[in-house]
Scaffold this motif. Structure first.
Motif, PDB file in Angstrom:
ATOM      1  N   ASP A  31      10.212   8.471   9.371  1.00 43.19           N
ATOM      2  CA  ASP A  31      10.954   9.628   9.884  1.00 43.19           C
ATOM      3  C   ASP A  31      10.351  10.172  11.177  1.00 43.19           C
ATOM      4  O   ASP A  31      10.990  10.964  11.866  1.00 43.19           O
ATOM      5  N   LEU A  32       9.140   9.746  11.479  1.00 41.14           N
ATOM      6  CA  LEU A  32       8.500  10.233  12.703  1.00 41.14           C
ATOM      7  C   LEU A  32       9.139   9.640  13.962  1.00 41.14           C
ATOM      8  O   LEU A  32       8.927  10.134  15.068  1.00 41.14           O
ATOM      9  N   VAL A  33       9.892   8.562  13.771  1.00 36.24           N
ATOM     10  CA  VAL A  33      10.456   7.868  14.939  1.00 36.24           C
ATOM     11  C   VAL A  33      11.981   7.866  14.867  1.00 36.24           C
ATOM     12  O   VAL A  33      12.564   8.193  13.841  1.00 36.24           O
ATOM     13  N   ALA A  34      12.589   7.446  15.980  1.00 37.98           N
ATOM     14  CA  ALA A  34      14.051   7.424  16.070  1.00 37.98           C
ATOM     15  C   ALA A  34      14.633   6.333  15.167  1.00 37.98           C
ATOM     16  O   ALA A  34      13.932   5.369  14.828  1.00 37.98           O
ATOM     17  N   PRO A  35      15.912   6.474  14.807  1.00 36.76           N
ATOM     18  CA  PRO A  35      16.543   5.503  13.898  1.00 36.76           C
ATOM     19  C   PRO A  35      16.462   4.057  14.388  1.00 36.76           C
ATOM     20  O   PRO A  35      16.252   3.144  13.583  1.00 36.76           O
ATOM     21  N   ALA A  36      16.620   3.849  15.688  1.00 35.83           N
ATOM     22  CA  ALA A  36      16.591   2.477  16.213  1.00 35.83           C
ATOM     23  C   ALA A  36      15.208   1.871  16.000  1.00 35.83           C
ATOM     24  O   ALA A  36      15.079   0.689  15.648  1.00 35.83           O
ATOM     25  N   ASP A  37      14.172   2.674  16.209  1.00 38.57           N
ATOM     26  CA  ASP A  37      12.804   2.198  15.979  1.00 38.57           C
ATOM     27  C   ASP A  37      12.564   1.983  14.483  1.00 38.57           C
ATOM     28  O   ASP A  37      11.924   1.010  14.072  1.00 38.57           O
ATOM     29  N   LYS A  83      10.933  -1.209   9.945  1.00 36.55           N
ATOM     30  CA  LYS A  83      11.125  -1.506   8.525  1.00 36.55           C
ATOM     31  C   LYS A  83      11.266  -3.016   8.319  1.00 36.55           C
ATOM     32  O   LYS A  83      10.640  -3.606   7.431  1.00 36.55           O
ATOM     33  N   LEU A  84      12.064  -3.629   9.176  1.00 39.51           N
ATOM     34  CA  LEU A  84      12.285  -5.069   9.035  1.00 39.51           C
ATOM     35  C   LEU A  84      10.980  -5.846   9.243  1.00 39.51           C
ATOM     36  O   LEU A  84      10.688  -6.799   8.520  1.00 39.51           O
ATOM     37  N   HIS A  85      10.202  -5.421  10.248  1.00 34.91           N
ATOM     38  CA  HIS A  85       9.028  -6.214  10.616  1.00 34.91           C
ATOM     39  C   HIS A  85       7.835  -5.926   9.706  1.00 34.91           C
ATOM     40  O   HIS A  85       7.237  -6.849   9.156  1.00 34.91           O
ATOM     41  N   TYR A  86       7.478  -4.663   9.542  1.00 37.81           N
ATOM     42  CA  TYR A  86       6.238  -4.345   8.834  1.00 37.81           C
ATOM     43  C   TYR A  86       6.447  -4.181   7.329  1.00 37.81           C
ATOM     44  O   TYR A  86       5.580  -4.539   6.535  1.00 37.81           O
ATOM     45  N   ASP A  90       0.790  -1.224   0.000  1.00 39.59           N
ATOM     46  CA  ASP A  90       0.000   0.000   0.000  1.00 39.59           C
ATOM     47  C   ASP A  90       0.823   1.274   0.000  1.00 39.59           C
ATOM     48  O   ASP A  90       0.271   2.356  -0.038  1.00 39.59           O
ATOM     49  N   PHE A  91       2.093   1.167   0.141  1.00 36.00           N
ATOM     50  CA  PHE A  91       2.808   2.427   0.296  1.00 36.00           C
ATOM     51  C   PHE A  91       3.677   2.707  -0.913  1.00 36.00           C
ATOM     52  O   PHE A  91       4.031   1.814  -1.675  1.00 36.00           O
ATOM     53  N   THR A  92       4.021   3.952  -1.027  1.00 29.40           N
ATOM     54  CA  THR A  92       5.112   4.313  -1.920  1.00 29.40           C
ATOM     55  C   THR A  92       6.319   4.503  -1.038  1.00 29.40           C
ATOM     56  O   THR A  92       6.182   4.768   0.148  1.00 29.40           O
ATOM     57  N   GLU A  93       7.457   4.382  -1.599  1.00 27.91           N
ATOM     58  CA  GLU A  93       8.654   4.488  -0.761  1.00 27.91           C
ATOM     59  C   GLU A  93       8.727   5.840  -0.074  1.00 27.91           C
ATOM     60  O   GLU A  93       9.160   5.942   1.059  1.00 27.91           O
ATOM     61  N   THR A  94       8.280   6.869  -0.756  1.00 29.42           N
ATOM     62  CA  THR A  94       8.339   8.205  -0.164  1.00 29.42           C
ATOM     63  C   THR A  94       7.460   8.284   1.066  1.00 29.42           C
ATOM     64  O   THR A  94       7.843   8.816   2.096  1.00 29.42           O
ATOM     65  N   ARG A  95       6.239   7.741   0.963  1.00 32.95           N
ATOM     66  CA  ARG A  95       5.290   7.795   2.063  1.00 32.95           C
ATOM     67  C   ARG A  95       5.825   7.020   3.256  1.00 32.95           C
ATOM     68  O   ARG A  95       5.759   7.482   4.396  1.00 32.95           O
ATOM     69  N   ALA A  96       6.387   5.846   2.996  1.00 36.41           N
ATOM     70  CA  ALA A  96       6.927   5.028   4.079  1.00 36.41           C
ATOM     71  C   ALA A  96       8.063   5.756   4.774  1.00 36.41           C
ATOM     72  O   ALA A  96       8.162   5.777   6.006  1.00 36.41           O
ATOM     73  N   ALA A  97       8.921   6.387   3.961  1.00 41.76           N
ATOM     74  CA  ALA A  97      10.055   7.125   4.539  1.00 41.76           C
ATOM     75  C   ALA A  97       9.547   8.264   5.409  1.00 41.76           C
ATOM     76  O   ALA A  97      10.095   8.542   6.481  1.00 41.76           O
ATOM     77  N   ALA A 148       3.427   8.951  17.559  1.00 42.84           N
ATOM     78  CA  ALA A 148       3.974  10.003  16.691  1.00 42.84           C
ATOM     79  C   ALA A 148       3.034  10.286  15.522  1.00 42.84           C
ATOM     80  O   ALA A 148       2.823  11.441  15.126  1.00 42.84           O
ATOM     81  N   TYR A 149       2.441   9.238  14.990  1.00 43.84           N
ATOM     82  CA  TYR A 149       1.527   9.398  13.856  1.00 43.84           C
ATOM     83  C   TYR A 149       0.300  10.209  14.270  1.00 43.84           C
ATOM     84  O   TYR A 149      -0.093  11.151  13.580  1.00 43.84           O
ATOM     85  N   HIS A 150      -0.288   9.857  15.407  1.00 42.81           N
ATOM     86  CA  HIS A 150      -1.479  10.577  15.849  1.00 42.81           C
ATOM     87  C   HIS A 150      -1.145  12.028  16.187  1.00 42.81           C
ATOM     88  O   HIS A 150      -1.935  12.933  15.898  1.00 42.81           O
TER      89      HIS A 150
END
Lengths: 208, 212
Positions: free
Chosen positions: A146-152, A157-160, A135-142, A194-196
């Motif tokens: 970006d709303l969360v820290a690099p570790a998250d 990315k790996l899981h979802y 459902d996503f475009t790479e831009t949207r996913a990025a 972060a999304y909300h």
């Protein structure tokens, strides 16, 4: 009921009839260290040890758990894992401690104080929806990541996005399965928050 | 790699349950923790995954394992299963007394552990009291003890008393077990086998050890 099922059931009944206390005692002996670590995890994450030692409090709780369990050995089903059964006793002990630790009675009912029912499920489903590969475009996913820290970002990315499960994520990031699952879970919550927050900001901006 | 949808559904179910569990732990939401554990009671795979998470959080907390707790739990179990359980300890330690616990609470206060200022007089009165503690340190037993002693004290004091008594009991049991272990002979045919790290059981009639 098949013959195999009957034999298993008969065996279970016979086992329970013979010496439930011994069976439970053996089961506790096998799993006590794992149960103790589980109790310590609950004590630590809840902050119920306060200024005290987490291990001390965990030991006290374990003591209570063993007392409660051994008071009713016939309630234990030896065909089922004993660890979650014992850890449930621990949650009851900790619930009592939590209530006593409150400095004043809360004006809210216990039910009202609990996090929103289904909250965890909604967070997980939201993350799936936001980051699902189809459902996503790479831009949207990025943007979302970006709303969360690099570790998250890494575990989300790996899981979802990539679709790796806990064990596989663990192998990729070089940690244990349990640690990987904890990271995925906490990252999922932080993404939802972060999304909300971002959506709320966007809506406020639109109204002005 | 395409997986069968039933496998995916099952995996997703596990992922959801674990997320619920971890979030509940972080929120001290023991009710939800108990709900997920109820699921694990009939699902060994979920039980395994929850245990892995618990181990990870335990490591995250920087807690160190306590070897001697195996001995302590063994002693607790032996109290509840008197027949058929091994009792290798050579001599029983002196029973703990009310005065022992009062001394512990006083020591805790001296080392900065918060205690109950309003109950200081109660605790002082109990120092040196030789009444033995109940065998089982349940809330009801401590309440009866408090009534019998007639020493007064708030409910919170007696709750702290019970916790301190439990800690003392466990520390004493583990110390006694270490002493017993030192007195045991090394490898011998049949009965006694060397202990390792306090995590193996021994039976006096030569049955195989119950592994952890």
């Amino acid at each position: 009921m098949g013959e195999h099922d009957l034999t298993q059931a008969q065996s279970a009944i016979a086992t329970r009839a013979v010496a439930p206390a011994h069976i439970l005692g053996d089961a506790i002996a096998r799993e006590y260290e794992s149960v103790r670590r589980g109790i310590a995890a609950m004590v630590w994450t809840s902050g119920l040890a306060g200024h005290g030692d987490v291990n001390d409090v965990a030991d006290e709780v374990l003591h209570d758990v063993v007392l409660r369990a051994m008071a009713k050995p016939e309630a234990y089903d030896p065909t089922r894992p004993v660890r979650p059964w014992l850890l449930k006793f621990a949650t009851y002990v900790l619930m009592n401690r939590r209530e006593k630790a409150m400095r004043r009675p809360s004006p809210l009912s216990l039910e009202a104080r609990r996090p929103a029912a289904g909250g965890a499920d909604m967070e997980y489903t939201l993350a799936e929806r936001l980051l699902a590969r189809d459902d996503f475009t790479e831009t949207r996913a990025a943007e979302l990541l970006d709303l969360v820290a690099p570790a998250d970002r890494e575990v989300l990315k790996l899981h979802y996005v990539e679709g790796f499960r806990g064990k596989e994520v663990a192998a990729k990031i070089g940690t244990t399965e349990g640690a990987a699952r904890a990271r995925i879970s906490r990252a999922t919550t932080r993404l939802a928050v972060a999304y909300h927050a971002a959506e709320h900001t966007t809506q406020k901006g639109g109204r002005q | 790699m395409t997986r069968p949808s039933s496998h995916n559904d099952r995996e997703r179910g596990y992922e959801l349950a674990l997320h619920r569990y971890i979030k509940a732990l972080d929120s001290a939401d023991f009710e939800t923790v108990a709900e997920v554990l109820t699921l694990a009671e009939t699902d060994p795979e979920l039980d395994r995954r929850i245990a892995a998470v618990n181990d990870a959080i335990y490591a995250e907390a920087g807690l160190t394992p306590r070897e001697q707790q195996a001995q302590t739990v063994r002693k607790l179990l032996a109290q509840h299963i008197p027949s058929g359980m091994p009792q290798p300890e050579p001599e029983a330690p002196a029973p703990l007394t009310v005065g022992d616990v009062a001394a512990k609470l006083q020591a805790d206060q001296a080392t900065g552990r918060p205690t109950l200022l309003s109950d200081r007089d109660t605790n002082t009165r109990l120092l040196g009291n030789t009444t033995p503690l109940p065998d089982r340190m349940t809330e009801a037993a401590i309440t009866r003890l408090a009534t019998d002693l007639g020493a007064g004290g708030s409910e919170r004091y007696w709750e702290e008393f019970r916790h301190a008594a439990t800690r003392l009991g466990m520390a004493r049991a583990s110390g006694h077990a270490r002493l017993a272990a030192r007195h045991q002979r090394p490898t011998q045919a049949g009965t006694n086998r060397p202990r390792r790290g306090g995590t193996r059981w021994q039976s006096s009639d030569g049955e195989p050890d119950a592994e952890q």
